[in-house]
Design an enzyme around this catalytic site. Structure first.
Site, PDB file in Angstrom:
ATOM      1  N   HIS A  32       0.941  -1.263  -0.032  1.00  0.00           N
ATOM      2  CA  HIS A  32      -0.044   0.040   0.120  1.00  0.00           C
ATOM      3  C   HIS A  32       0.647   1.318   0.089  1.00  0.00           C
ATOM      4  CE1 HIS A  32      -3.645  -2.229   0.080  1.00  0.00           C
ATOM      5  NE2 HIS A  32      -3.738  -2.466   1.467  1.00  0.00           N
ATOM      6  N   HIS A  78      -9.360   2.552   0.529  1.00  0.00           N
ATOM      7  CA  HIS A  78      -9.482   1.560   1.640  1.00  0.00           C
ATOM      8  C   HIS A  78     -10.408   1.710   2.534  1.00  0.00           C
ATOM      9  CE1 HIS A  78      -7.639  -1.660   3.562  1.00  0.00           C
ATOM     10  NE2 HIS A  78      -6.746  -1.918   2.872  1.00  0.00           N
ATOM     11  N   GLU A 122     -11.417  -3.209  -2.721  1.00  0.00           N
ATOM     12  CA  GLU A 122     -10.279  -2.040  -3.301  1.00  0.00           C
ATOM     13  C   GLU A 122     -10.342  -2.354  -4.959  1.00  0.00           C
ATOM     14  OE1 GLU A 122      -7.028  -2.922  -0.554  1.00  0.00           O
ATOM     15  OE2 GLU A 122      -8.600  -4.139   0.688  1.00  0.00           O
TER      16      GLU A 122
END
Ligand code: GLA
Length: 352
Positions: free
Chosen positions: A106, A180, A316
């Site tokens: 991420h 997210h 996501e």
């Protein structure tokens, strides 16, 4: 109606953070802060018309700064995992920040979720939008190129939260932006989401190894607990003795969407029969990560709520994880001077 701006504390280096409240004609509202572009609240009617907040989050900026669960945040420069935290682009190897064992997750330690974005309110065909922009510097977290990223949030009168992503770089680079948010359609404080019913518009997924990284294989969902072609309770098969579920402690996988990539097409739907709330996800992206909140562990959240394991789920939209390693996966490469564009819509409604 419209967008209101309120103070939401200061960063450690003294910069003011704002919270924006986007209210639609139906009286529903979304709150977003320009730290991490985080969606801090989405308040929607249930089948009786009572408003409830359907995303997990915190009350204060400090808690978002400390957060390791990526609650509500924009993820960049690339979402999900990159194996060994490195990739090769045009014969050059780039080393990324390692923040999950030997891997990059991420966007790294200081990903776009920990950045302060510039914010402005702009007109759009659906009223006012919140436009956030952030310059990811050449070399930041190891990525090549100065990347000017933008996310435009619009909350329509039909209870759709539209997220339009854009980016442009001065060098060839990789980009894979997502959001997210953790949803619990019964209300963020309602506990387990295992009773929510999920449908994913994908008949194939990318199996993972024990580090949750796609191996490169593409596998049919048929006959596996990954088959969400029809609405099925999230908890119906989550406890099965299945290698893929055991690797992740539940669902944490990328499904392959069959969309054309040009206009947002339906990717997933979630129905919560308790509240009557429904979430549909539309996207231009080729993949979607369904994560069943397996790592949540007694997180103290908004209004004193305690978020346990599987008390929220994420959908996501993304390029497939680890896609620089597997050349048969759609490419997240963005050429210098070209424009990255993608759109994801969370559309909310109710069933009787
Ligand atoms: C993503 C990953 C999960 C987990 C969460 C954050 O959804 O796929 O494995 O890392 O983010 O906790």
């Amino acid at each position: 109606m419209g967008i209101e701006r309120m103070p939401f504390g200061k960063t450690a280096d003294g910069k003011e953070v704002s919270r924006f409240k986007l209210t639609n004609a139906a009286g529903a509202y979304v709150q977003i802060i320009n730290y991490g572009g985080i969606i801090t609240a989405i308040n929607l009617p249930d089948r009786e018309g009572r408003l409830g907040d359907v995303v997990l989050g915190y009350d204060s900026l400090e808690e978002y700064v400390q957060d390791r669960n990526y609650f509500g945040a924009i993820i960049g420069r690339t979402a999900n995992r990159t194996e060994n935290a490195c990739f090769e682009l045009e014969g050059v190897e780039y080393k990324l920040g390692k923040n999950e064992g030997n891997n990059h997750l991420h966007g790294g330690v200081a990903g776009f979720n920990k950045a302060l974005w510039d914010a402005e309110m702009v007109g759009s065909k659906d009223g006012e939008s919140l436009l956030l922009s952030y310059l990811g510097k050449d070399g930041e977290e190891g990525y090549p190129g100065n990347l000017q990223a933008r996310v435009r949030y619009t909350f329509t009168d039909k209870n759709e939260l539209v997220m339009e992503y854009g980016a442009i770089s001065d060098r060839d680079t990789v980009v894979n932006l997502t959001n997210h948010s953790y949803f619990n359609l019964s209300g963020h404080q309602s506990g387990s989401v295992l009773g929510h019913k999920l449908m994913i518009c994908g008949d194939r997924f990318t199996p993972i190894d024990s580090a949750l990284i796609p191996s490169g294989e593409i596998r049919s969902v048929a006959g596996t607990p990954m088959d969400f072609m029809e609405l099925t309770a999230i908890g119906a098969r989550i406890g099965w003795d299945d290698g893929q579920l055991l690797h992740a402690g539940g669902y944490d996988h990328n499904w392959i969407l069959g969309n054309g990539g040009k206009v947002p097409e339906k990717a997933a739907e979630v129905v919560d029969e308790t509240s009557g709330r429904v979430l549909e996800v539309f996207t231009t992206k080729p993949g979607i990560q369904f994560y069943s909140g397996n790592f949540l562990d007694s997180v103290l959240g908004k209004e004193g709520a305690l978020y346990g394991k599987r008390s929220g789920f994420c959908l996501e939209t993304q390029y497939f994880p680890n896609s620089m390693k597997h050349k048969h996966f759609p490419s997240p490469v963005l050429k210098a001077g070209e424009e990255y564009r993608s759109t994801t819509i969370y559309r909310f409604s109710v069933v009787a």
